[in-house]
Design a protein around this motif. Structure first.
Motif, PDB file in Angstrom:
ATOM      1  N   GLN A  72       7.965  -8.814 -18.833  1.00 37.85           N
ATOM      2  CA  GLN A  72       7.792  -7.424 -19.235  1.00 37.85           C
ATOM      3  C   GLN A  72       8.309  -7.243 -20.650  1.00 37.85           C
ATOM      4  O   GLN A  72       9.348  -7.787 -21.012  1.00 37.85           O
ATOM      5  CB  GLN A  72       8.544  -6.477 -18.295  1.00 37.85           C
ATOM      6  N   VAL A  73       7.569  -6.472 -21.428  1.00 36.82           N
ATOM      7  CA  VAL A  73       7.977  -6.132 -22.788  1.00 36.82           C
ATOM      8  C   VAL A  73       8.361  -4.658 -22.806  1.00 36.82           C
ATOM      9  O   VAL A  73       7.601  -3.812 -22.350  1.00 36.82           O
ATOM     10  CB  VAL A  73       6.824  -6.384 -23.795  1.00 36.82           C
ATOM     11  N   GLN A  74       9.539  -4.372 -23.356  1.00 39.06           N
ATOM     12  CA  GLN A  74       9.934  -2.982 -23.527  1.00 39.06           C
ATOM     13  C   GLN A  74       9.660  -2.523 -24.952  1.00 39.06           C
ATOM     14  O   GLN A  74       9.052  -1.483 -25.158  1.00 39.06           O
ATOM     15  CB  GLN A  74      11.415  -2.810 -23.159  1.00 39.06           C
ATOM     16  N   ASP A  75      10.106  -3.300 -25.921  1.00 36.67           N
ATOM     17  CA  ASP A  75       9.866  -2.998 -27.336  1.00 36.67           C
ATOM     18  C   ASP A  75       9.536  -4.302 -28.047  1.00 36.67           C
ATOM     19  O   ASP A  75      10.146  -5.337 -27.769  1.00 36.67           O
ATOM     20  CB  ASP A  75      11.104  -2.361 -27.986  1.00 36.67           C
ATOM     21  N   LEU A  76       8.580  -4.220 -28.983  1.00 35.15           N
ATOM     22  CA  LEU A  76       8.154  -5.420 -29.678  1.00 35.15           C
ATOM     23  C   LEU A  76       7.458  -5.029 -30.975  1.00 35.15           C
ATOM     24  O   LEU A  76       6.743  -4.026 -31.020  1.00 35.15           O
ATOM     25  CB  LEU A  76       7.164  -6.182 -28.786  1.00 35.15           C
ATOM     26  N   ILE A  77       7.704  -5.813 -32.010  1.00 36.55           N
ATOM     27  CA  ILE A  77       6.912  -5.750 -33.241  1.00 36.55           C
ATOM     28  C   ILE A  77       6.562  -7.192 -33.580  1.00 36.55           C
ATOM     29  O   ILE A  77       7.446  -8.032 -33.768  1.00 36.55           O
ATOM     30  CB  ILE A  77       7.658  -5.091 -34.411  1.00 36.55           C
ATOM     31  N   LEU A  78       5.265  -7.479 -33.630  1.00 34.91           N
ATOM     32  CA  LEU A  78       4.753  -8.813 -33.859  1.00 34.91           C
ATOM     33  C   LEU A  78       3.713  -8.750 -34.976  1.00 34.91           C
ATOM     34  O   LEU A  78       2.746  -8.004 -34.872  1.00 34.91           O
ATOM     35  CB  LEU A  78       4.123  -9.348 -32.571  1.00 34.91           C
ATOM     36  N   LEU A  79       3.947  -9.510 -36.044  1.00 32.96           N
ATOM     37  CA  LEU A  79       3.062  -9.486 -37.210  1.00 32.96           C
ATOM     38  C   LEU A  79       2.364 -10.823 -37.407  1.00 32.96           C
ATOM     39  O   LEU A  79       2.987 -11.871 -37.287  1.00 32.96           O
ATOM     40  CB  LEU A  79       3.862  -9.243 -38.497  1.00 32.96           C
TER      41      LEU A  79
END
Length: 141
Positions: A72-79
């Motif tokens: 599970q992902v709660q918060d993510l920033i992927l570039l």
């Protein structure tokens, strides 16, 4: 985060529709649950991500492997970053991701935000729209 039929949409689901092999990837933010790389605990991995000023680097196979082990992902920033390029630390600090061709964000376990600058109606974004849900996804210009 859930799609239109209540189905959970995972990071792995999203990445299956991204032409990610042409870029390197930087994980700038992560809060979630699952099996983390290199045997790290979730807390240790989250700290490693936070400590990397230009994000934790991933090649495409490693990113897909990581995503497959995230429950599970709660918060993510992927570039996405052009091969051989480095993200601009000042831009990242200002949360300016305009230099990235593809960005995936997760917000509070409720919303995926996908930005695709690779061209109009790219096949990746068209496929990702299949997960559209008024409370679970929006496209940024």
């Amino acid at each position: 985060m859930h799609g239109p039929r209540g189905r959970y949409v995972s990071l792995s689901d999203l990445l299956a529709h991204v032409p990610g092999e042409r870029w390197t990837w930087r994980l700038l933010e992560f809060t979630g649950v699952g099996e983390m790389p290199d045997g790290l605990s979730v807390e240790e991995f989250e700290e490693a991500v936070s400590a990397a000023p230009t994000g934790l680097p991933f090649d495409w196979p490693s990113l897909r492997e990581f995503a497959s082990r995230v429950e599970q992902v709660q918060d993510l920033i992927l570039l996405a970053v052009a091969e051989g390029a480095e993200p601009d630390p000042a831009a990242l600090l200002a949360m300016d991701f305009s230099g990235s061709p593809f960005v995936i964000e997760a917000v509070d376990s409720t919303e995926w935000i996908v930005t695709d600058r690779t061209g109009p109606a790219s096949s990746a974004l068209v496929a990702l729209r299949s997960f559209h849900d008024t409370q679970g996804h929006r496209d940024l210009p």
